[in-house]
Design an enzyme around this catalytic site. Sequence first.
Site, PDB file in Angstrom:
ATOM      1  N   ILE A 138       0.832  -1.178  -0.082  1.00  0.00           N
ATOM      2  CA  ILE A 138      -0.293   0.126   0.083  1.00  0.00           C
ATOM      3  C   ILE A 138       0.916   1.332   0.032  1.00  0.00           C
ATOM      4  O   ILE A 138       1.592   1.495   0.865  1.00  0.00           O
ATOM      5  CB  ILE A 138      -0.912   0.086   1.404  1.00  0.00           C
ATOM      6  CG1 ILE A 138      -1.551  -1.516   1.175  1.00  0.00           C
ATOM      7  CG2 ILE A 138      -1.917   1.173   0.987  1.00  0.00           C
ATOM      8  CD1 ILE A 138      -2.610  -1.597   0.091  1.00  0.00           C
ATOM      9  N   LYS A 139       0.632   2.112  -0.945  1.00  0.00           N
ATOM     10  CA  LYS A 139       1.724   3.092  -1.167  1.00  0.00           C
ATOM     11  C   LYS A 139       0.952   4.539  -0.256  1.00  0.00           C
ATOM     12  O   LYS A 139      -0.289   4.906  -0.443  1.00  0.00           O
ATOM     13  CB  LYS A 139       1.710   3.729  -2.598  1.00  0.00           C
ATOM     14  CG  LYS A 139       2.410   2.674  -3.284  1.00  0.00           C
ATOM     15  CD  LYS A 139       2.525   3.173  -4.782  1.00  0.00           C
ATOM     16  CE  LYS A 139       3.496   4.086  -5.081  1.00  0.00           C
ATOM     17  NZ  LYS A 139       3.415   4.647  -6.639  1.00  0.00           N
TER      18      LYS A 139
END
Length: 372
Positions: A138-139
């Site tokens: 997850i960025k």
Amino acid sequence: MSDRLKALADAGVSIWLDDLSRERIETGNLADLVKDSSVVGVTTNPTIFQGALSKGERYDAQLRELVASGADVDKVIFELTTEDVRNACDILAPVAAATKDDGRVSIEVEPTLANETQGTIDSAKALWAAVDRGNALIKIPASLEGLPAITAVTAEGISVNVTLIFSEERYRAVMDAYLAGLEQAKANGHDLSTIRSVASFFVSRVDSEIDARLEKIGTDEALALRGKAAVANARLAYAAFQEVHAGERWAALAAAGANAQRPLWASTGVKNPAYSDTMYITDLVVADTVNTMPEKTMQAFADHGELVAENNGDAVTGKAAEAKAVFEQLSAVGIDLDDVFVVLETEGVDKFKASWTDLLETVKGQMAKAGA
């Protein structure tokens, strides 16, 4: 795999594709890139999804179903993008099983949340649950508000790609946030060996911003420094990575099974045609790093990229003093580096927000057609 890309991989650099689309997934293009071992990971962002969703018809069937169910534009984007990332994770799953850190696919929290800690945490949890794959990342932006979100999300066992890092100072804060998250995860009873992270350090934008300032100054000394800042900046970041991971704090976490947060060189497509189109690969080769590339840059390196002859291509280790000297020279000719990094982070967040707006407008238009 081309001989040049193989040499890059042999030097310890993981090659991740900076692109994803349903077309790549459904035509087998992504699987082919993975099969020949040149690509061992994928990164995405709102700009990439906007481009993918604006082309072709491969999203139409799912889009019609979502519109018929009454989904709003945010729900449609969430479902379309997580579907792509989930399927890409499945394609990369054999790589994840066969390697320690690769086989990962990134998806970004909504960019409008970059300055909202709790909103970022909630978005990260929702994306992690929806993708439902252990090899997802997850960025989360490395904004000041993003730092506590990185810690909180990591503490819950979620793997994170920290994005939009421009300075060594902020990178050190990112590493601290990750280590704090691991320490909390350990206290929470999570298996640290299942948590992965990369820190996306942006490269080409640094040269673009500083080169423009050097050209305004216009002296011979200033002009001679063009094209040197970005590589120097990344080399200082790697030295910081080595320093932190040689410390006692990291040693205790590693003993508990933790994985290092590898530096990832992002924005490696060269924007200035006067420079070699592979400079941000060749000049940043070093073990335990990721280089995420647009396919055009990957193909350029496969065709004519070269590694330095010594040290198995390593162009970074031991170069911190040289890199620091470049920064001292930049300051001496009048470059305000602190201001540079503030501008780059602000612009980086703003560009991703603008891309998100473009994505919203693209999907709204497609939803209108689907509901007609």
